[in-house]
Design an enzyme around this catalytic site. Structure first.
Site, PDB file in Angstrom:
ATOM      1  N   ASP A 176      52.479  -6.202  19.538  1.00 24.05           N
ATOM      2  CA  ASP A 176      52.160  -7.071  20.669  1.00 24.05           C
ATOM      3  C   ASP A 176      51.894  -8.478  20.159  1.00 24.05           C
ATOM      4  O   ASP A 176      50.935  -8.718  19.433  1.00 24.05           O
ATOM      5  CB  ASP A 176      50.931  -6.512  21.401  1.00 24.05           C
ATOM      6  CG  ASP A 176      50.617  -7.259  22.683  1.00 24.05           C
ATOM      7  OD1 ASP A 176      51.276  -8.274  22.963  1.00 24.05           O
ATOM      8  OD2 ASP A 176      49.705  -6.803  23.419  1.00 24.05           O
ATOM      9  N   HIS A 198      51.166 -10.934  22.147  1.00 24.95           N
ATOM     10  CA  HIS A 198      50.124 -11.471  23.046  1.00 24.95           C
ATOM     11  C   HIS A 198      50.431 -12.892  23.484  1.00 24.95           C
ATOM     12  O   HIS A 198      49.524 -13.657  23.846  1.00 24.95           O
ATOM     13  CB  HIS A 198      48.758 -11.392  22.375  1.00 24.95           C
ATOM     14  CG  HIS A 198      47.713 -10.744  23.216  1.00 24.95           C
ATOM     15  ND1 HIS A 198      46.528 -11.361  23.563  1.00 24.95           N
ATOM     16  CD2 HIS A 198      47.684  -9.521  23.811  1.00 24.95           C
ATOM     17  CE1 HIS A 198      45.806 -10.557  24.314  1.00 24.95           C
ATOM     18  NE2 HIS A 198      46.485  -9.430  24.481  1.00 24.95           N
ATOM     19  N   HIS A 214      52.154  -1.461  31.430  1.00 33.71           N
ATOM     20  CA  HIS A 214      50.963  -1.896  30.716  1.00 33.71           C
ATOM     21  C   HIS A 214      49.751  -1.187  31.312  1.00 33.71           C
ATOM     22  O   HIS A 214      49.628  -1.073  32.516  1.00 33.71           O
ATOM     23  CB  HIS A 214      50.824  -3.413  30.889  1.00 33.71           C
ATOM     24  CG  HIS A 214      49.617  -4.024  30.281  1.00 33.71           C
ATOM     25  ND1 HIS A 214      48.528  -4.419  31.029  1.00 33.71           N
ATOM     26  CD2 HIS A 214      49.319  -4.344  28.995  1.00 33.71           C
ATOM     27  CE1 HIS A 214      47.627  -4.962  30.242  1.00 33.71           C
ATOM     28  NE2 HIS A 214      48.070  -4.932  28.997  1.00 33.71           N
TER      29      HIS A 214
END
Length: 396
Positions: A202, A204, A305
């Site tokens: 990830d 982010h 998610h």
């Protein structure tokens, strides 16, 4: 036995449960029929009081409605509010909508996945994070030792897929030392778990440019990440397309997009390989199904998610069972020691999979007495460390 008179919504309320890493916001929709109510979840980190206030503001629009008219109620909540609601409003609506599906399933005597189209698979593939709920281990995993220990612990728990978050806090350019550090950390994880465990990375949204994202992806590629997630900030479909076209690894994004309209540019330009709507934030299960259908047409998979609470997990489970282009589910079951004291949930894990639940509605129940033992607390701001040496604030 339910009465024969029409089912009407009589009350909507929220219960906040502090789960250390974040506050869970549970939504309860009550009806005029004894024992018929629904549970949903509207958790949104650092926005707890805003979301609970939004649910309270929306309640008058729900009173007297038949809770099974889900599409019509969504129209009311979105259009009668006049101003578009954004992430806070969409999260509030998602929690309400989960509860409406729970009521619909209970009134029909069926699991929600039956109402969403029926079973498309015999189990649901899963992955989790380092730390198994410890957010510091998720967002501050920049050291090889703890990274190796965390990855090994996840695999020992039976998972064959995990996600890591170790991309440096970045700006527009990437130096050689940062690329090498990413390479070393990915090698550490791969050495710890072996070649048969799927590892997702990830980003982010930390890189501030397409070139920075691609340099990190090139450093990761030799270690075969299952996908790289959110390589640039959400909302720029053209930047996502550029990354996706040039990436040697599958690319995923979508957790911070709200509703079908924000995903639409990605369908049109094939701006990702995997889409990650958060069913807790994007408008609920029905909106998620619309996103999934359009993604399927665009040859994209769906990996929702969900680092949220147990009711969000239950909603994701029913969605996954019924969605043909579903790929894998993020989950955080058992994130706190008292998880099962507060919530009875349908997620039954065997290794790295959830079983298809044989339940009525969503199959969840909340012990409100136990929930009250964990009242609201302000959440920890992990973002405060996202500062470069010269004081520049960057995305975390």
């Amino acid at each position: 036995m339910l009465r024969s008179d029409p089912i009407k919504i009589t009350r909507v309320r929220t219960i906040v449960v502090n789960a250390e890493m974040r506050n869970w916001i549970f939504v309860k929709v009550e009806t005029n029929q004894d024992g018929l109510y629904g549970w949903g979840e509207a958790s949104l980190n650092w926005k707890t009081r805003a979301v609970t206030g939004c649910v309270e503001d929306l309640e008058p629009l729900l009173l007297g409605q038949d809770p099974r008219d889900i599409e019509q109620i969504l129209q009311i909540l979105n259009k009668h509010s006049y101003y578009r609601l954004g992430i806070i409003g969409a999260t509030a609506i998602s929690g309400i909508e989960h509860a409406l599906w729970d009521i619909a399933g209970k009134s029909a005597g069926l699991p929600v996945w039956r109402l969403l189209g029926g079973k498309t698979r015999d189990w649901v593939p899963l992955y989790t994070h380092l730390g198994l709920g410890d957010m510091k281990s998720v967002y501050e995993s920049f050291d090889p030792g703890p990274l190796r220990e965390g990855a090994t612990r996840v695999v020992e728990k039976g998972y064959d897929a995990l996600k890591v978050v170790f991309i440096p806090y970045s700006h527009y350019m990437v130096d050689k030392a940062s690329r090498r550090r990413v390479e070393d950390l990915m090698r550490t994880v791969r050495d710890a778990v072996g070649d048969d465990v799927a590892v997702m990375v990830d980003f982010h949204g930390r890189p501030a440019s397409v070139s920075a994202a691609l340099q990190y992806i090139e450093a990761l590629a030799p270690f075969d990440p299952w996908f790289v997630e959110e390589p640039v900030q959400p909302g720029d479909a053209e930047a996502m397309r550029l990354v996706t076209e040039r990436s040697p690894c599958p690319v995923a994004t979508g957790e911070r997009l709200v509703g079908f309209k924000e995903f639409e540019p990605l369908f049109e330009n094939r701006g990702a390989h995997i889409l990650q709507p958060d069913l807790n934030h994007t408008g609920g299960l029905l909106e998620g199904k619309k996103i999934a259908a359009a993604a399927e047409k665009a040859m994209m998979g769906i990996a929702p998610h969900n680092p949220n609470g147990p009711l969000a997990g239950a909603a994701a489970l029913h969605f996954a069972v019924s969605t043909p282009n579903f790929v894998i589910q993020e989950e955080m079951s058992g994130a706190v020691p008292w998880y099962d004291d507060v919530v009875s949930a349908p997620m039954k894990r065997e290794g790295s999979r959830w079983l298809v639940p044989d339940v009525i509605g969503l199959g969840v129940e909340i012990d409100e007495i136990e929930a009250a033992k964990h009242p609201f607390k302000p959440e920890v701001f992990h973002s405060r460390t996202a500062v470069l040496e010269d004081g520049t604030i960057v995305d975390w």
